[in-house]
Scaffold this motif. Structure first.
Motif, PDB file in Angstrom:
ATOM      1  N   LEU A  86       0.833  -1.209   0.000  1.00 49.21           N
ATOM      2  CA  LEU A  86       0.000   0.000   0.000  1.00 49.21           C
ATOM      3  C   LEU A  86       0.870   1.262   0.000  1.00 49.21           C
ATOM      4  CD1 LEU A  86      -2.893   1.036   0.058  1.00 49.21           C
ATOM      5  CD2 LEU A  86      -2.821   0.886   2.540  1.00 49.21           C
ATOM      6  N   ARG A 110     -12.143   6.792  -2.172  1.00 46.00           N
ATOM      7  CA  ARG A 110     -11.728   5.621  -2.948  1.00 46.00           C
ATOM      8  C   ARG A 110     -10.396   5.109  -2.424  1.00 46.00           C
ATOM      9  NH1 ARG A 110     -12.417   7.061  -9.123  1.00 46.00           N
ATOM     10  NH2 ARG A 110     -10.225   7.292  -8.786  1.00 46.00           N
ATOM     11  N   SER A 111     -10.210   3.807  -2.518  1.00 44.06           N
ATOM     12  CA  SER A 111      -8.950   3.229  -2.045  1.00 44.06           C
ATOM     13  C   SER A 111      -7.842   3.495  -3.072  1.00 44.06           C
ATOM     14  CB  SER A 111      -9.101   1.724  -1.826  1.00 44.06           C
ATOM     15  OG  SER A 111      -9.059   1.042  -3.058  1.00 44.06           O
ATOM     16  N   ALA A 112      -6.638   3.377  -2.609  1.00 47.72           N
ATOM     17  CA  ALA A 112      -5.488   3.546  -3.503  1.00 47.72           C
ATOM     18  C   ALA A 112      -5.545   2.529  -4.633  1.00 47.72           C
ATOM     19  CB  ALA A 112      -4.191   3.388  -2.716  1.00 47.72           C
ATOM     20  N   TRP A 113      -6.081   1.337  -4.349  1.00 51.64           N
ATOM     21  CA  TRP A 113      -6.139   0.286  -5.367  1.00 51.64           C
ATOM     22  C   TRP A 113      -7.139   0.625  -6.466  1.00 51.64           C
ATOM     23  CZ3 TRP A 113      -1.809  -1.523  -4.479  1.00 51.64           C
ATOM     24  CH2 TRP A 113      -1.370  -1.849  -3.209  1.00 51.64           C
ATOM     25  N   GLU A 114      -8.128   1.463  -6.166  1.00 54.66           N
ATOM     26  CA  GLU A 114      -9.076   1.922  -7.190  1.00 54.66           C
ATOM     27  C   GLU A 114      -8.477   3.023  -8.051  1.00 54.66           C
ATOM     28  OE1 GLU A 114     -13.231   2.760  -6.019  1.00 54.66           O
ATOM     29  OE2 GLU A 114     -12.590   2.042  -4.049  1.00 54.66           O
ATOM     30  N   SER A 127      -2.658  -3.827  -8.944  1.00 57.18           N
ATOM     31  CA  SER A 127      -3.699  -3.190  -8.154  1.00 57.18           C
ATOM     32  C   SER A 127      -4.815  -4.180  -7.834  1.00 57.18           C
ATOM     33  CB  SER A 127      -4.253  -1.982  -8.912  1.00 57.18           C
ATOM     34  OG  SER A 127      -5.193  -1.313  -8.135  1.00 57.18           O
ATOM     35  N   ALA A 131      -5.805  -5.357  -4.140  1.00 58.43           N
ATOM     36  CA  ALA A 131      -7.180  -5.011  -3.737  1.00 58.43           C
ATOM     37  C   ALA A 131      -7.913  -6.258  -3.263  1.00 58.43           C
ATOM     38  CB  ALA A 131      -7.924  -4.354  -4.899  1.00 58.43           C
ATOM     39  N   ALA A 134      -7.225  -6.966   0.430  1.00 56.24           N
ATOM     40  CA  ALA A 134      -7.475  -5.928   1.440  1.00 56.24           C
ATOM     41  C   ALA A 134      -8.359  -6.435   2.578  1.00 56.24           C
ATOM     42  CB  ALA A 134      -8.089  -4.693   0.783  1.00 56.24           C
TER      43      ALA A 134
END
Length: 194
Positions: A86, A110-114, A127, A131, A134
């Motif tokens: 992350l 929004r998450s960093a993965w989005e 990603s 994700a 998570a």
């Protein structure tokens, strides 16, 4: 034989040929000396320093992976490795991320993965991988027994390490290309030219 050569070459005291004045000037100023036609020019990867915030995040990711490698409990190892991944993604966002422009998109968290696939499409698969882990990381951090097994933790640790190395190469060795201009600036230039 009418003429042997249009250019004369001079010699140095040791008997070698002296460089032309043009080449000598270019060497003295540090500019590269062209040896081929201009069609041989390609974007050259240059060392470009990433912003300090991104470098700090990469350092924290390295430390997290070292810490995770030394942990015995699979839950702790998994959660720590996921956190390192992350932080690696956050480094990419620190370099390439742009603020949301529409109020509607800014309201939604929004998450960093989005966000990562939008700013770095080449990292979309990474990603998606992180994700998908998570929820398991959240369960592992909560201390739920069996949230992550030893193999899960080892696999994630290995994947997070590969992801970190890939991102480091991507951020440190970027082609030195011109940055795109904002739309307003392009419109101003068109009006001035027209």
């Amino acid at each position: 034989m009418a003429s042997t050569s249009a250019r004369r070459s001079t010699t140095t005291p040791d008997g070698g040929a002296a460089p032309s004045a043009h080449r000598a000037r270019r060497r003295a100023t540090g500019a590269p000396v062209s040896t081929g036609p201009s069609t041989d020019v390609h974007p050259v990867l240059r060392r470009a320093a990433a912003p300090p915030a991104a470098l700090d995040l990469l350092t924290q990711a390295h430390q997290g992976l070292e810490e995770a490698a030394g942990l015995d409990a699979p839950n702790e190892r998994y959660a720590t490795a996921h956190l390192a991944a992350l932080r690696t993604a956050a480094a990419v966002l620190a370099v390439r991320g742009r603020p949301e422009t529409s109020p509607r998109r800014r309201q939604r968290i929004r998450s960093a993965w989005e966000v990562l696939p939008e700013v770095a499409p080449e990292l979309s698969e990474w990603s998606a991988l992180f994700a998908s882990g998570a929820r398991r990381r959240a369960r592992a951090e909560a201390g739920i027994a069996g949230a992550a097994g030893p193999r899960d933790a080892d696999d994630l640790l290995r994947d997070a390490g590969m992801f970190l190395r890939l991102v480091e190469r991507m951020l440190v060795l970027q082609p030195a290309l011109p940055q795109p201009r904002p739309a307003a600036e392009r419109q101003d230039r068109r009006r001035d030219a027209g």
